[in-house]
Design a protein around this motif. Structure first.
Motif, PDB file in Angstrom:
ATOM      1  N   LYS A 170      23.706   6.596  29.855  1.00 41.38           N
ATOM      2  CA  LYS A 170      24.809   7.652  29.898  1.00 41.38           C
ATOM      3  C   LYS A 170      25.313   8.168  28.751  1.00 41.38           C
ATOM      4  N   THR A 171      25.698   7.484  27.774  1.00 38.49           N
ATOM      5  CA  THR A 171      26.278   7.825  26.569  1.00 38.49           C
ATOM      6  C   THR A 171      25.176   8.602  25.661  1.00 38.49           C
ATOM      7  N   GLU A 172      24.094   8.083  25.866  1.00 38.88           N
ATOM      8  CA  GLU A 172      23.057   8.815  25.001  1.00 38.88           C
ATOM      9  C   GLU A 172      22.652  10.299  25.658  1.00 38.88           C
ATOM     10  N   ASP A 219      24.180  -3.145  24.070  1.00 36.30           N
ATOM     11  CA  ASP A 219      24.826  -3.193  22.765  1.00 36.30           C
ATOM     12  C   ASP A 219      25.646  -2.287  22.381  1.00 36.30           C
ATOM     13  N   ASN A 220      25.564  -1.030  22.900  1.00 34.59           N
ATOM     14  CA  ASN A 220      26.826  -0.122  22.618  1.00 34.59           C
ATOM     15  C   ASN A 220      27.444   0.379  23.858  1.00 34.59           C
ATOM     16  N   SER A 221      27.990  -0.765  24.414  1.00 30.89           N
ATOM     17  CA  SER A 221      28.671  -0.167  25.708  1.00 30.89           C
ATOM     18  C   SER A 221      29.869   0.392  25.526  1.00 30.89           C
ATOM     19  N   SER A 222      29.936   1.532  26.382  1.00 28.64           N
ATOM     20  CA  SER A 222      31.256   2.268  26.151  1.00 28.64           C
ATOM     21  C   SER A 222      32.479   1.515  27.147  1.00 28.64           C
ATOM     22  N   ARG A 223      33.457   1.266  26.191  1.00 29.11           N
ATOM     23  CA  ARG A 223      34.488   0.406  26.996  1.00 29.11           C
ATOM     24  C   ARG A 223      35.788   1.454  27.348  1.00 29.11           C
ATOM     25  N   LEU A 251      31.154  14.444  31.279  1.00 27.02           N
ATOM     26  CA  LEU A 251      31.634  12.865  31.855  1.00 27.02           C
ATOM     27  C   LEU A 251      30.835  12.074  31.471  1.00 27.02           C
ATOM     28  N   ASP A 252      31.305  11.166  30.791  1.00 34.59           N
ATOM     29  CA  ASP A 252      30.755   9.700  30.356  1.00 34.59           C
ATOM     30  C   ASP A 252      31.744   8.504  30.462  1.00 34.59           C
ATOM     31  N   ILE A 253      31.402   8.126  31.415  1.00 33.69           N
ATOM     32  CA  ILE A 253      32.427   6.867  31.888  1.00 33.69           C
ATOM     33  C   ILE A 253      31.540   5.385  31.366  1.00 33.69           C
TER      34      ILE A 253
HETATM   35 MG   LIG Z   1      28.142   4.501  27.291  1.00 32.24          MG
END
Ligand SMILES: [Mg+2]
Ligand SMILES: Nc1ncnc2c1ncn2[C@@H]1O[C@H](COP(=O)(O)OP(=O)(O)OP(=O)(O)O)[C@@H](O)[C@H]1O
Length: 1078
Positions: A114-116, A161-165, A386-388
């Motif tokens: 999602k973030t990507e 490894d790069n999880s949105s918290r 929206l990136d949750i």
């Molecule tokens: Mg993310």
């Protein structure tokens, strides 16, 4: 040249099916297989209508290049193969062109991408929207906010490894032209428990590791930190390093990004100080100390760390120390202070750390917002992204997971609502009949959680606010009572006996059947976390800090603003913000990106079908497709549809004149597509079955091949002709240029030749004129010169007499004249006698007169001779002529000659006329007698002589007897050839006759005479005048004479004195006759 429009479609070169609406048959299996097939071919994006399904490739693909951006820019959504850029482009264009606010909803579980995806959307929009220095700065700031927020809000989890918290919603604002103006970021509940404790295999937030790895020694010293991770209790050790992540480099990136976003240096410094303080808080440890009242009191073990924290933050050490040992509770104007035991102290410490960090995070978001805020107040168009945090299920799921999953639940809800609503609306808009499709609606789950009266969150709040002992267990009990009958709620102890024997359900847990699966939540900590309690002593201590940032983070610590009202719980805060968010999203045009995680190993190329199947199920993709296909699988506006298939029908190819809809109708009729297979909407054609579309596609493909050949043919022809025309044109141009060039060259040549000729002629003319002029000038000069000379001469002549220089000459000339005059006068008197033989001549008076004197003498002599000669008669003249002749013949040759000079030539010595004796002779001779004389004829035989009369007439030589006068011989003069004589003083001579003549028969004559010279001379003269031949006279002392037949030599010898002075002749022999001369 205008760019050639190439109409493509996502149906071209399709791997599997690009739009799953076209999948046939439609089953879960085909959906998954299709995704797999595409994933295996690096096609990670697939459409369901306008929804983009994205499968995380876990590796970088070359599909995000600037060229790709260009490809997708301003292209229709279905024109190219499915891509996140297509969705971004569609959203951006409808925002810009149709003035519709957009939102991009990215969903999927943790690690699905999602973030990507959100970053890709942002970078695409940044790439295609307006340009310019100001706009670029805005773009840069928007994009660079990502690394900052990720450093502070993301962490490595077991899933990602790069999880949105934290949840993030970003509104990008545009002006009417589509240029970005700025943005607003909203953040949703950071998972702050991670600050103090991380599950196994996970890390704290990236920033801690980045700071320790990337900061310079100097910075670390300043922050009183050490580079060693193991020195810090808050950093779990087992996974401090993440593969493929360079924390140090990222630290630099983050600092750079902060600078770009607009953080001041002192702000960055403050932020890092807070981070350091949080880290160091974790190192504060407590020990129990017994007190007199028997209660345990906690004491800080090692105050060094505390001291350093206080130094960093500017907090009074004693204040902080006290805050860790006591808790003041205020109730009804009463302050009660209680001591904290060790556990409470640790709780307080961790609470402080979590609060400090989460407030710092919120501050960061606000600070970024301040920077990226739109500067103008004009009306803005908005695109929300929206990136949750994604739906997640861990081993131990706590309050945070509950919140996160609730949020995802809400998103799923909005997806369902909006998708179905949109679909339904489209049918209505287009006037197509629509039948309802069954699908799972998760509204029920949302209700379970958020219902205001008996929802889980409401009950949690109720528990938290309830007086009396409140524990997590009492909360669970309550749940067990209230939610027992709910389909999606499961608990061992619930009134529903279904789960009594479910061993997978521990007692201190409850389970919720989320849309994405069942999640077992540990009830422990729910109440605490919901309360989010920070002892007032601590917040007050923080407020008292000398550190401006920390002070501002704890405004409630200000004693002046003391608020006894409880702050809203974390759960209710979140619920409220999610509700606002949902409302916000509903006002916008939604665009969906549904991320799917292909495997649990974070590995590329692995497509775990089970895992994907699960996601496909809970994401409701199948239903999504079904809904989309409910009535019609495919729809397309009339124009593009006609454009795509018009070549299948003669009426519509190549151009259809008239409304597109009518064209499509004609087309479909022509193709004999069953009427039930399609339906005409207001602006679109709806195709019921994918097969129909594929049939159309197949027909199109076939037709395209034919058309390709046709186009090729026409193109080749066109190309050849264009080429030919170009060549011809070029040839003409070249020829023209060449001719021009040649003509110019020729002209130049002619011109230069003309010039040369001209110059020669001009030169020649000029020279001629010059010559003439020169001549003329010379003539003039000459005339002048001549005149001058002449005048000069004239003048000189006139004046010469006056010249002194001439005097001498004159005198000299005069004298000379006088002398000469005198000389001549004297000479007159001195002239000798007129006798030519007179040798006298007066002497010369002057030497200079020598030549004159001689000349005068000569002239005088000539004159006197002439005078003398003038006296002669003709007779005398003849005599002298003969004498002259004799002298010429004999002078100096014959010794006898001189004696003859004085003797006059008488000729006829013998006067025959007068002597009667010779009367007969005289009668015989008629001619004039030139010589008549007596000579001695020498006898040839003995040399004795006889006298004979020798007569010479004009023509003959006659010999006659002296006595009788009888003619003895007569010889014509022509027969006389020669006369010979000696050189001596004798009178002998021989007359030679012509051989063979009559006279010669007796031989030549030999005579002796006293008048030899006269006789020889007259013979010579007569012969010459008569025969015109010179008579040969030989003078020699020995000569031959012909006697009869013999030749006799006559030899003269000298000195014989016997006979006195008379020469004697004697015949010596028959060959010699000797003459002795005295
Ligand atoms: Mg993310
Ligand atoms: N399009 C992509 N191309 C290449 N790699 C990708 C792509 N999308 C995701 N990844 C990889 O997957 C990892 C996880 O993606 P990402 O952080 O976006 O997941 P997420 O859905 O945001 O998860 P969370 O919910 O935990 O935040 C990324 O760090 C990246 O390595």
């Amino acid at each position: 040249m205008a760019k050639m429009e190439v109409k493509t479609s996502l149906l071209d070169n399709m791997i599997g099916v690009g739009d799953m609406v076209l999948l046939e048959p439609l089953t879960e299996e085909t959906v998954i297989n299709n995704l797999k097939k595409r994933f295996d071919h690096n096609e990670i994006y697939t459409y369901i209508g306008s929804v983009v399904i994205s499968v995380n490739p876990y590796r970088s693909l070359p599909i995000y290049s600037p060229e790709k951006v260009e490809d997708y820019r301003n292209r229709n959504f279905y024109e190219l193969s499915p891509h996140i850029f297509a969705l971004s482009d569609e959203a951006y264009r409808s925002l810009r062109d149709q003035d519709k606010d957009q939102c991009i909803l990215i969903t999927g579980e943790s690690g699905a991408g999602k973030t990507e995806a959100s970053k890709l959307v942002m970078s695409y929009v940044a790439a295609v929207c307006g340009k310019g220095a100001e706009v670029n700065q805005v773009k840069e700031q928007l994009l660079q906010s990502n690394p900052v927020l990720e450093a502070f809000g993301n962490a490595k989890t077991v899933r990602n490894d790069n999880s949105s918290r934290f949840g993030k919603y970003m509104d990008i604002e545009f002006d009417f032209k589509g240029d970005p103006l700025g943005g607003v970021i909203s953040n949703y509940l950071l998972e702050k428990s991670r600050v103090v404790k991380q599950p196994r295999g996970e890390r704290n937030f990236h920033v801690f590791y980045q700071l320790l790895s990337g900061a310079s020694e100097e910075l670390l010293n300043k922050l009183k930190l050490e580079r060693d991770f193991s020195r810090y209790n808050y950093l779990s050790l087992d996974s401090a390093k993440v593969n493929g992540v360079d924390d140090a480099a990222n630290f630099r990136t983050v600092r750079n990004a902060m600078q770009i976003v607009g953080f001041m240096d002192h702000e960055v410094e403050s932020v890092l100080e807070v981070v350091a303080a949080v880290l160091k808080l974790g190192n504060i440890e407590f020990k129990p100390e017994s007190r007199v009242n028997g209660l345990d009191e906690s004491k800080i073990k090692d105050k060094n760390e505390l001291k350093e924290i206080c130094e960093l933050t500017g907090i009074d050490q004693s204040v902080l120390e006290r805050a860790f040992s006591f808790r003041t509770v205020e109730a009804k104007q009463e302050k009660v202070s209680t001591t904290l035991n060790v556990a409470q102290a640790y709780y307080a410490r961790d609470a402080l750390a979590k609060n400090l960090y989460s407030r710092l995070f919120s501050w960061l978001v606000n600070r970024i917002n301040e920077s990226i805020k739109a500067q103008t107040k004009v009306r803005k168009k908005v695109m929300g992204v929206l990136d949750i945090y994604g739906f997640e299920i861990f081993e131990d799921n706590s309050f945070e997971q509950f919140i996160i999953n609730y949020c995802n639940e809400k998103l799923q809800q909005i997806f369902i609502e909006l998708t179905l609503k949109e679909e339904q609306e489209e049918y209505i808009r287009e006037g197509i009949e629509w039948t309802h499709i069954e699908y799972f609606n998760n509204a029920i789950i949302c209700d379970l959680i958020e219902n205001n009266t008996n929802g889980i969150l409401a009950m949690l709040d109720e528990e938290c606010l309830r007086p009396g002992t409140v524990t997590d267990d009492t909360f669970l009990e309550k749940l067990n009572q209230v939610c027992a009958t709910h389909q999606h709620f499961e608990s061992r102890m619930s009134k529903c006996s279904r789960f009594l024997n479910d061993t997978s359900l521990p007692h201190s847990c409850f389970r919720i059947q989320h849309y994405a699966g069942k999640v077992l939540y540990q009830v422990e900590g729910f109440v605490d976390k919901n309360n989010d309690l920070l002892y007032r002593d601590l917040s007050q201590a923080m407020w008292k800090a000398g550190h401006a940032l920390i002070k501002s983070l704890f405004p409630e610590g200000n004693p002046a603003k003391i608020n006894l009202k409880r702050p809203p719980t974390a759960g209710s805060q979140f619920k409220a913000s999610v509700a606002t968010l949902m409302k916000n999203l509903q006002t916008k045009n939604p665009n969906y990106i549904r991320c799917i995680k292909p495997n649990d190993k974070k590995a590329a190329h692995i497509f775990s079908e089970g895992l994907v199947c699960h996601q496909v199920r809970y994401l409701g993709l199948l239903e999504n497709v079904r809904v989309r296909r409910a009535g019609y699988a495919f729809r397309q506006a009339y124009e593009p549809c006609l454009e795509r298939y018009k070549m299948l029908c003669k009426q519509t190819w190549p151009h259809w004149k008239g409304p597109a809809r009518a064209g499509v109708e004609v087309l479909f009729n022509e193709l004999e597509i069953p009427v039930e297979e399609y339906s005409f909407g207001r602006s679109k054609i709806f195709i019921r079955n994918p097969r129909t579309l594929f049939k159309l596609e197949d027909l199109r493909k076939q037709r395209l091949e034919d058309l390709a050949t046709l186009i090729q043919k026409i193109y080749r022809g066109w190309k050849c002709r264009t080429h030919f025309l170009l060549m011809r044109k070029s040839q003409i141009v070249i020829a023209a240029w060449y001719r021009r060039y040649a003509q110019q060259k020729r002209y130049r040549q002619i011109k230069s030749s003309t010039l040369v000729i001209q110059s020669y002629i001009r030169g020649w003319k000029a020279r001629k004129i010059l010559r003439e002029l020169k001549h003329q000038k010379r003539c003039e000069e000459a005339a002048t010169t001549i005149a001058a000379y002449w005048h000069g001469t004239q003048v000189r002549r006139e004046y010469r007499k006056f010249f002194r220089a001439n005097a001498g000459k004159k005198i000299y000339e005069f004298t000379l004249q006088r002398i000469v005059q005198k000389y001549f006068l004297e000479m007159k008197n001195k002239v000798p006698s007129l006798s030519p033989i007179d040798k006298n001549w007066p002497s010369r008076p002057y030497l200079f007169l020598d030549s004159t004197h001689k000349e005068l003498k000569r002239i005088f002599h000539l004159w006197r001779c002439k005078k003398y000669r003038d006296q002669f008669t003709d007779q005398q003249k003849l005599i002298y002529e003969e004498k002259l002749e004799a002298s010429e013949l004999f002078k100096d040759k014959k010794a006898l000659y001189p004696s003859s000079v004085g003797q006059p030539f008488q000729g006829p010595y013998l006067e025959i006329n007068k002597n009667p004796k010779y009367k007969k002779l005289k009668d015989a001779i008629e001619e004039k007698i030139i010589i008549a004389e007596v000579v001695n004829k020498i006898n040839r035989a003995n040399g004795k002589s006889t006298s004979r009369i020798f007569l010479l007439t004009n023509n003959n030589l006659l010999l006659a007897d002296q006595k009788s006068g009888q003619i003895k011989s007569e010889v014509p003069l022509v027969d006389v050839t020669k006369v010979s004589m000696s050189s001596q003083n004798d009178g002998f001579f021989a007359v030679h006759l012509k051989e063979g003549s009559e006279a010669a028969s007796k031989g030549d004559f030999l005579f002796s005479s006293d008048h030899l010279i006269e006789m020889a001379t007259k013979l010579y003269r007569t012969t010459l005048s008569q025969t015109k031949q010179k008579l040969n006279i030989e003078i020699s002392d020995e000569f031959l004479v012909q006697f009869r037949q013999d030749k006799v030599c006559v030899k003269f010898i000298q000195g014989n004195q016997k006979n006195g002075s008379v020469p004697t002749c004697k015949r010596k022999n028959n060959r010699l006759l000797e003459v002795a001369v005295p």
